[in-house]
Design an enzyme around this catalytic site. Structure first.
Site, PDB file in Angstrom:
ATOM      1  N   LEU A 251       0.818  -1.212   0.000  1.00 23.14           N
ATOM      2  CA  LEU A 251       0.000   0.000   0.000  1.00 23.14           C
ATOM      3  C   LEU A 251       0.851   1.261   0.000  1.00 23.14           C
ATOM      4  CD1 LEU A 251      -2.994  -0.869   2.361  1.00 23.14           C
ATOM      5  CD2 LEU A 251      -3.051  -0.509  -0.113  1.00 23.14           C
ATOM      6  N   ARG A 255       0.166   3.879  -2.828  1.00 18.83           N
ATOM      7  CA  ARG A 255      -0.227   5.269  -2.575  1.00 18.83           C
ATOM      8  C   ARG A 255       0.620   6.243  -3.385  1.00 18.83           C
ATOM      9  NH1 ARG A 255      -1.215   3.861   3.818  1.00 18.83           N
ATOM     10  NH2 ARG A 255      -3.390   3.177   3.514  1.00 18.83           N
ATOM     11  N   PHE A 374      -9.758   5.776  -2.683  1.00 20.87           N
ATOM     12  CA  PHE A 374      -9.105   4.465  -2.723  1.00 20.87           C
ATOM     13  C   PHE A 374      -7.641   4.528  -2.315  1.00 20.87           C
ATOM     14  CE2 PHE A 374      -8.997   4.697  -7.715  1.00 20.87           C
ATOM     15  CZ  PHE A 374      -8.070   5.711  -7.671  1.00 20.87           C
ATOM     16  N   GLU A 375      -7.038   3.349  -2.106  1.00 14.42           N
ATOM     17  CA  GLU A 375      -5.704   3.191  -1.515  1.00 14.42           C
ATOM     18  C   GLU A 375      -5.633   3.851  -0.137  1.00 14.42           C
ATOM     19  OE1 GLU A 375      -3.808   1.158  -2.637  1.00 14.42           O
ATOM     20  OE2 GLU A 375      -3.959   1.042  -4.799  1.00 14.42           O
ATOM     21  N   GLY A 376      -6.732   3.772   0.601  1.00 14.27           N
ATOM     22  CA  GLY A 376      -6.829   4.420   1.902  1.00 14.27           C
ATOM     23  C   GLY A 376      -7.375   5.819   1.746  1.00 14.27           C
TER      24      GLY A 376
END
Length: 391
Positions: A251, A255, A374-376
Site C-alpha cells: 500500500l 499510494r 481508494f488506496e486508503g
C-alpha cells in the site's frame, strides 16, 4: 453565445528533473505513445464504458509495465521516481488506464518479492509483457481501510493446497484480469492473513457485474465471490500469516502510484484550462489576461507542481531504501486533494461549457473524486501521518 470549439492539440511536454538521459528518453517515448495512441480514443472509451482490449499488451511492448522491475524478469530496472513520472504521463492522457497500471504493478511486485521460483518464472514475464493482467484483491464489503477485519478465509486441505471462500470488493480489473493477488484469513487473530496469487479462471471464482461508477469507467471495478476455490500451495505468496505485512507494504508503494496518477489528472485539467482561457475572449482580450482568472490558474499550477514535488521526494526516499510510509501518505493526501481542487477549478474556468460533455474537464472532475478515497481514504492518510509524528 456558445463556447468556441477549441482544437485539442498535443499536450506540451513537462520539464522534468530525471536522473539520467535514458530516463528522459523513456519519458519522451511514453509521452509520444500517449498522445498518439491514448489521447485519440480516451473520450469514446470513457463515454461508452468500453474496455480497451489489447492495450496492456501494447503497454508491455512499450516497456511501461516493467519499468521498476529487474532485467531478469524483463524489466528496465528504473528508479521508482522514473516509473512514477511515467505513470503520471499516462494519467495525464487516460486516468483509468493509469490506475489499472498502478494496481497491476503493485500486484506484480508482490509476486516477484514473495512468490516461489516456479510461480515467478511462469507468471512475472507475462505480467511485464502485458499478456497477463494482474489485479489486487484486498478490500471486502466491511473491510476497506481496516485490512485487519478481513473475513475471506483460506482453509488448508490434505493435498497441501487451500480452499478460498468469501467475498472481495472494489477490485480494479475485476472480472477482466488473469490473476488476483488475494488476501484471505488462514486463522483467527493477529497474523492470521495470508496472500495468494489466484488465477482468474479457477473453479469457484465468480464476479459481479462491473460497478456503475462516477468516473474511470473504461476499466471495470467489480466484486469477487470465492466458493471453495481450490488454490495450490505454490500460489501462496510468502509464508502463512505474512499477508498483512505484504498488504501494508504494498500500500505504501500503491499510494505513491495514486499520487502520481492524481498529479497527471490535475496536469491535464490545468492544460485544458490554460488552453481554453488563452483562446476564449471577454471584454476584448483572452480571459487568461484578466487578473482574477490568471490568479486562479496560478494557484492551480502551484498545486500541480507541489503534488509532483511531494511524490517525487517520497519516491527518491524509496529508491534509497529509506522509510517512506509517512511520505507516501503525505503524497497521496496532497496530490489527490490537489486533483480534486484543480479539476473543480478547471470546470470553473470553462464556465458553462465546463459543465457539459463537450470538453473533458467535467470528466476530470468526476475522476478526481475517487482518488481521495481508494488506496486508503484521505482521512486514513491523515491518521497515518499524525501517528508518525509521535512514533
Amino acid at each position: 453565445m456558445s463556447a468556441p470549439a477549441l482544437p485539442r492539440g498535443r499536450a506540451p511536454r513537462i520539464e522534468r528533473l530525471l536522473p539520467t538521459d535514458e530516463a528522459h528518453d523513456l519519458l519522451d517515448l511514453i509521452h509520444d505513445f500517449c498522445t498518439k495512441e491514448l489521447a485519440p480514443i480516451v473520450d469514446e472509451h470513457e463515454r461508452e464504458g468500453r474496455y480497451p482490449t489489447g492495450l496492456f499488451a501494447r503497454l508491455g511492448e512499450l516497456g511501461l509495465l516493467g519499468l521498476p522491475f529487474e532485467e531478469r524478469w524483463g524489466g528496465a530496472e528504473q528508479p521508482y521516481e522514473v516509473y512514477l513520472q511515467a505513470l503520471e504521463e499516462v494519467a495525464r492522457h487516460w486516468a483509468s488506464v493509469a490506475v489499472a497500471v498502478s494496481v497491476h504493478s503493485m500486484a506484480t511486485a508482490a509476486v516477484i518479492r514473495y512468490g516461489d521460483d516456479t510461480l515467478r518464472t511462469e507468471l512475472v514475464p507475462r505480467l511485464i509483457a502485458g499478456t497477463r493482467v494482474a489485479a489486487y484483491s484486498l478490500s471486502e464489503p466491511h473491510a476497506g481501510s481496516d485490512v485487519s477485519a478481513l473475513t475471506c478465509r483460506a482453509e488448508s486441505v490434505d493435498s497441501g493446497g487451500y480452499r478460498l471462500t468469501g467475498e472481495k470488493a472494489w477490485i480494479t480489473h475485476g472480472g477482466a484480469a488473469d490473476v488476483y493477488v488475494t488476501f484471505a484469513r488462514t486463522r483467527l487473530g493477529q497474523g492470521g492473513v495470508t496472500a495468494f496469487a489466484v488465477p482468474g479462471d479457477v473453479p469457484g471464482l465468480s464476479f459481479s457485474n462491473p460497478l456503475e461508477k462516477m468516473g474511470l469507467t473504461a476499466i471495470p471495478t467489480a466484486s469477487a465471490f470465492l466458493s471453495n476455490a481450490p488454490i495450490p500451495a505454490s500460489a501462496r505468496l510468502g509464508v502463512e500469516g505474512q499477508g498483512l505485512p505484504i498488504a501494508l507494504g504494498a500500500l505504501d508503494s500503491g499510494r505513491l502510484g495514486i499520487a502520481a496518477v492524481a498529479t497527471g489528472l490535475a496536469q491535464a485539467a490545468l492544460d485544458a484550462a490554460v488552453g481554453y482561457s488563452s483562446e476564449r475572449e471577454a471584454f476584448g482580450k483572452p480571459i487568461i489576461a484578466h487578473q482574477g482568472l490568471g490568479f486562479l490558474l496560478a494557484d492551480m499550477a502551484a498545486a500541480v507542481d507541489t503534488a509532483r514535488a511531494t511524490y517525487v521526494d517520497a519516491a527518491r526516499r524509496r529508491d534509497r531504501g529509506l522509510p517512506f510510509t509517512r511520505h507516501a501518505s503525505v503524497s497521496k493526501l496532497v496530490a489527490t486533494d490537489a486533483a480534486m481542487k484543480v479539476t473543480t477549478d478547471s470546470v470553473q474556468v470553462f464556465g458553462g461549457a465546463g459543465y457539459t460533455k463537450e470538453f473533458p474537464v467535467e470528466r476530470y472532475m468526476r475522476e478526481a473524486k475517487v482518488m481521495q478515497i481508494f488506496e486508503g481514504t484521505n482521512q486514513i492518510q491523515r491518521l497515518v501521518i499524525a501517528r508518525s509524528l509521535t512514533s
